[in-house]
Design a protein around this motif. Structure first.
Motif, PDB file in Angstrom:
ATOM      1  N   UNK A  97       0.830  -1.204   0.000  1.00  0.00           N
ATOM      2  CA  UNK A  97       0.000   0.000   0.000  1.00  0.00           C
ATOM      3  C   UNK A  97       0.864   1.254   0.000  1.00  0.00           C
ATOM      4  N   UNK A  98       1.976   1.237   0.749  1.00  0.00           N
ATOM      5  CA  UNK A  98       2.868   2.394   0.761  1.00  0.00           C
ATOM      6  C   UNK A  98       3.463   2.646  -0.621  1.00  0.00           C
ATOM      7  N   UNK A  99       3.817   1.572  -1.323  1.00  0.00           N
ATOM      8  CA  UNK A  99       4.337   1.741  -2.675  1.00  0.00           C
ATOM      9  C   UNK A  99       3.238   2.218  -3.626  1.00  0.00           C
ATOM     10  N   UNK A 100       2.054   1.625  -3.516  1.00  0.00           N
ATOM     11  CA  UNK A 100       0.954   1.978  -4.420  1.00  0.00           C
ATOM     12  C   UNK A 100       0.493   3.419  -4.233  1.00  0.00           C
ATOM     13  N   UNK A 101       0.467   3.885  -2.977  1.00  0.00           N
ATOM     14  CA  UNK A 101      -0.034   5.236  -2.682  1.00  0.00           C
ATOM     15  C   UNK A 101       1.095   6.240  -2.426  1.00  0.00           C
ATOM     16  N   UNK A 102       2.331   5.778  -2.596  1.00  0.00           N
ATOM     17  CA  UNK A 102       3.498   6.656  -2.551  1.00  0.00           C
ATOM     18  C   UNK A 102       3.616   7.425  -1.235  1.00  0.00           C
ATOM     19  N   UNK A 103       3.720   6.680  -0.127  1.00  0.00           N
ATOM     20  CA  UNK A 103       3.916   7.328   1.179  1.00  0.00           C
ATOM     21  C   UNK A 103       4.761   6.435   2.072  1.00  0.00           C
ATOM     22  N   UNK A 104       5.323   7.031   3.115  1.00  0.00           N
ATOM     23  CA  UNK A 104       6.083   6.286   4.116  1.00  0.00           C
ATOM     24  C   UNK A 104       5.690   6.835   5.479  1.00  0.00           C
ATOM     25  N   UNK A 105       4.722   6.197   6.106  1.00  0.00           N
ATOM     26  CA  UNK A 105       4.185   6.681   7.378  1.00  0.00           C
ATOM     27  C   UNK A 105       3.352   5.577   8.011  1.00  0.00           C
ATOM     28  N   UNK A 106       3.094   5.721   9.311  1.00  0.00           N
ATOM     29  CA  UNK A 106       2.228   4.753   9.981  1.00  0.00           C
ATOM     30  C   UNK A 106       0.796   4.852   9.462  1.00  0.00           C
ATOM     31  N   UNK A 107       0.326   6.076   9.247  1.00  0.00           N
ATOM     32  CA  UNK A 107      -1.027   6.304   8.756  1.00  0.00           C
ATOM     33  C   UNK A 107      -0.965   6.784   7.311  1.00  0.00           C
ATOM     34  N   UNK A 108      -1.797   6.212   6.447  1.00  0.00           N
ATOM     35  CA  UNK A 108      -1.773   6.554   5.028  1.00  0.00           C
ATOM     36  C   UNK A 108      -2.334   7.957   4.790  1.00  0.00           C
ATOM     37  N   UNK A 109      -2.102   8.528   3.608  1.00  0.00           N
ATOM     38  CA  UNK A 109      -2.612   9.874   3.308  1.00  0.00           C
ATOM     39  C   UNK A 109      -4.132   9.988   3.429  1.00  0.00           C
ATOM     40  N   UNK A 110      -4.855   8.869   3.287  1.00  0.00           N
ATOM     41  CA  UNK A 110      -6.318   8.915   3.396  1.00  0.00           C
ATOM     42  C   UNK A 110      -6.789   8.525   4.794  1.00  0.00           C
ATOM     43  N   UNK A 111      -5.839   8.407   5.739  1.00  0.00           N
ATOM     44  CA  UNK A 111      -6.217   8.180   7.129  1.00  0.00           C
ATOM     45  C   UNK A 111      -6.318   6.734   7.563  1.00  0.00           C
ATOM     46  N   UNK A 112      -5.773   5.800   6.760  1.00  0.00           N
ATOM     47  CA  UNK A 112      -5.818   4.378   7.133  1.00  0.00           C
ATOM     48  C   UNK A 112      -4.723   4.095   8.159  1.00  0.00           C
ATOM     49  N   UNK A 113      -5.124   3.657   9.361  1.00  0.00           N
ATOM     50  CA  UNK A 113      -4.189   3.384  10.451  1.00  0.00           C
ATOM     51  C   UNK A 113      -3.543   2.007  10.278  1.00  0.00           C
ATOM     52  N   UNK A 114      -2.402   1.771  10.937  1.00  0.00           N
ATOM     53  CA  UNK A 114      -1.729   0.462  10.818  1.00  0.00           C
ATOM     54  C   UNK A 114      -2.621  -0.698  11.197  1.00  0.00           C
ATOM     55  N   UNK A 115      -3.530  -0.477  12.155  1.00  0.00           N
ATOM     56  CA  UNK A 115      -4.345  -1.570  12.691  1.00  0.00           C
ATOM     57  C   UNK A 115      -5.357  -2.094  11.673  1.00  0.00           C
ATOM     58  N   UNK A 116      -5.630  -1.279  10.649  1.00  0.00           N
ATOM     59  CA  UNK A 116      -6.523  -1.723   9.566  1.00  0.00           C
ATOM     60  C   UNK A 116      -5.953  -2.963   8.886  1.00  0.00           C
ATOM     61  N   UNK A 117      -4.632  -2.975   8.703  1.00  0.00           N
ATOM     62  CA  UNK A 117      -4.005  -4.093   7.993  1.00  0.00           C
ATOM     63  C   UNK A 117      -4.033  -5.366   8.824  1.00  0.00           C
ATOM     64  N   UNK A 118      -3.981  -5.223  10.148  1.00  0.00           N
ATOM     65  CA  UNK A 118      -4.111  -6.394  11.018  1.00  0.00           C
ATOM     66  C   UNK A 118      -5.517  -6.974  10.903  1.00  0.00           C
ATOM     67  N   UNK A 128      -0.830  -4.254  19.880  1.00  0.00           N
ATOM     68  CA  UNK A 128      -0.157  -4.309  18.582  1.00  0.00           C
ATOM     69  C   UNK A 128       0.769  -3.122  18.422  1.00  0.00           C
ATOM     70  N   UNK A 129       1.782  -3.279  17.593  1.00  0.00           N
ATOM     71  CA  UNK A 129       2.727  -2.209  17.332  1.00  0.00           C
ATOM     72  C   UNK A 129       3.332  -2.349  15.953  1.00  0.00           C
ATOM     73  N   UNK A 130       3.928  -1.286  15.467  1.00  0.00           N
ATOM     74  CA  UNK A 130       4.490  -1.278  14.119  1.00  0.00           C
ATOM     75  C   UNK A 130       5.798  -0.493  14.091  1.00  0.00           C
ATOM     76  N   UNK A 131       6.818  -1.057  13.464  1.00  0.00           N
ATOM     77  CA  UNK A 131       8.070  -0.368  13.162  1.00  0.00           C
ATOM     78  C   UNK A 131       8.254  -0.344  11.656  1.00  0.00           C
ATOM     79  N   UNK A 132       8.712   0.795  11.121  1.00  0.00           N
ATOM     80  CA  UNK A 132       8.933   0.926   9.684  1.00  0.00           C
ATOM     81  C   UNK A 132      10.371   1.366   9.416  1.00  0.00           C
ATOM     82  N   UNK A 133      10.900   0.942   8.272  1.00  0.00           N
ATOM     83  CA  UNK A 133      12.244   1.383   7.852  1.00  0.00           C
ATOM     84  C   UNK A 133      12.316   1.333   6.337  1.00  0.00           C
ATOM     85  N   UNK A 134      13.208   2.158   5.795  1.00  0.00           N
ATOM     86  CA  UNK A 134      13.441   2.125   4.340  1.00  0.00           C
ATOM     87  C   UNK A 134      14.874   2.549   4.039  1.00  0.00           C
ATOM     88  N   UNK A 135      15.288   2.271   2.799  1.00  0.00           N
ATOM     89  CA  UNK A 135      16.626   2.634   2.309  1.00  0.00           C
ATOM     90  C   UNK A 135      17.729   1.941   3.097  1.00  0.00           C
TER      91      UNK A 135
END
Length: 326
Positions: A97-118, A128-135
């Motif tokens: 979803x981050x690649x498709x919607x071009x963002x890097x964040x816990x919450x998507x630009x349209x307000x979708x929280x990490x817990x939605x994916x769970x 529940x918790x989430x860690x993100x990394x890139x590059x």
């Protein structure tokens, strides 16, 4: 045997036989040695640069991140996390979803929280918790960056968590090729036990299956459990790290093992070569102080400076300078 030892002595030890000018210190030999060392370093850097684009990378890094997290937990007296495929699927979906919607964040630009994916993956949780990394190109750098961040470390060492799921995905973000890592932690809701009461006399047993569902009351995860909302990138990620501690991992596959071990082993080898050449140079100067070769000394010093520069060149550190966590 004597002939071999004689040639080796002539190559490495200053004496009257070589006019106190060991063969290894001759300009031609130093040049050839420098070229070989430079080629080896270039090949290792190329392998490190290429590895994230192989099919092995995601599997190797994901499994290593789980092992590194569990090592930290066990060192702190906590139970290791168990891989949950629903969390893995949730992490995979979040990364895509981050690649498709071009963002890097816990919450998507349209307000979708990490817990939605769970929830979408069918994972019912009480924490529940989430860690993100890139590059990044190496799991050690990602894990250490998370451990150097208080909130990310709190996720890894949270005593409430029992399961983990990680996805490592390569794609394009903001027009640039990158690698994303999504790390989900969770504690699943346990199904409520149902006590059955038997009648005094049983005439027949029904074939009807009673489906017992977990409670739908799902406490919202604590905000502190989540990773930091601010981005940490580049030097900021590592400003409190100091020297990355060496972690010895069980080999996963040939490419992964070579990529992980080659640079530190090469640096140790180059340090040994630097020490050996320096020692031979000192012997050449002091064994017979009356016989000096300024041109040879100057050439060896230049060689030592060049090899020292090659040794200090850390391909992993350079490629992971753009590492960003959130």
């Amino acid at each position: 045997m004597k002939n071999i030892l004689g040639k080796l002595g002539n190559l490495l030890i200053p004496s009257r036989k070589n006019n106190f000018k060991p063969g290894i210190l001759r300009p031609g030999n130093l040049f050839r040695l420098a070229v070989v060392l430079l080629i080896i370093k270039f090949l290792i850097f190329s392998l490190i640069f290429y590895f994230p684009r192989t099919s092995h990378f995601a599997v190797v890094v994901s499994s290593e991140l789980v092992e590194l997290a569990n090592k930290e937990r066990m060192a702190s007296g906590l139970k290791p996390l168990v891989i949950n495929q629903q969390l893995v699927q949730a992490a995979q979906n979040k990364a895509e979803d981050m690649f498709n919607k071009d963002y890097f964040a816990h919450t998507s630009p349209v307000g979708v929280a990490p817990w939605y994916w769970l929830e979408k993956a069918g994972y019912k949780y009480t924490a529940a918790g989430e860690n993100l990394a890139r590059n990044f190109t190496d799991s050690n750098y990602v894990h250490q960056a998370w451990m150097d961040s208080s909130s990310h470390k709190a996720n890894i060492l949270n005593k409430n968590y029992q399961e983990i799921g990680i996805a490592v995905v390569e794609g394009e973000l903001n027009g640039e090729k990158t690698v994303l890592a999504v790390e989900f932690f969770g504690k699943a809701v346990k199904p409520t036990a149902v006590k059955e009461t038997k009648p005094a006399s049983v005439v027949a047993v029904s074939d009807t299956k009673i489906e017992v569902k977990p409670t739908t009351l799902e406490p919202e995860p604590e905000p502190a459990i989540k990773g930091e909302e601010i981005n940490l990138k580049g030097p900021d990620v590592f400003k409190e790290r100091g020297i990355l501690r060496e972690i010895i991992e069980e080999p996963k596959n040939i490419i992964g093992t070579i990529t992980e071990k080659s640079e530190p082993l090469t640096q140790k080898l180059y340090i040994i070569i630097l020490g050996l050449i320096s020692l031979i140079l000192m012997l050449s100067i002091f064994i017979n102080i009356k016989v000096q070769y300024p041109k040879m000394i100057f050439t060896v010093v230049i060689f030592l400076i060049l090899v020292a520069a090659i040794t200090l060149f850390n391909g992993q550190a350079i490629l992971n300078k753009a590492l960003e966590i959130i």
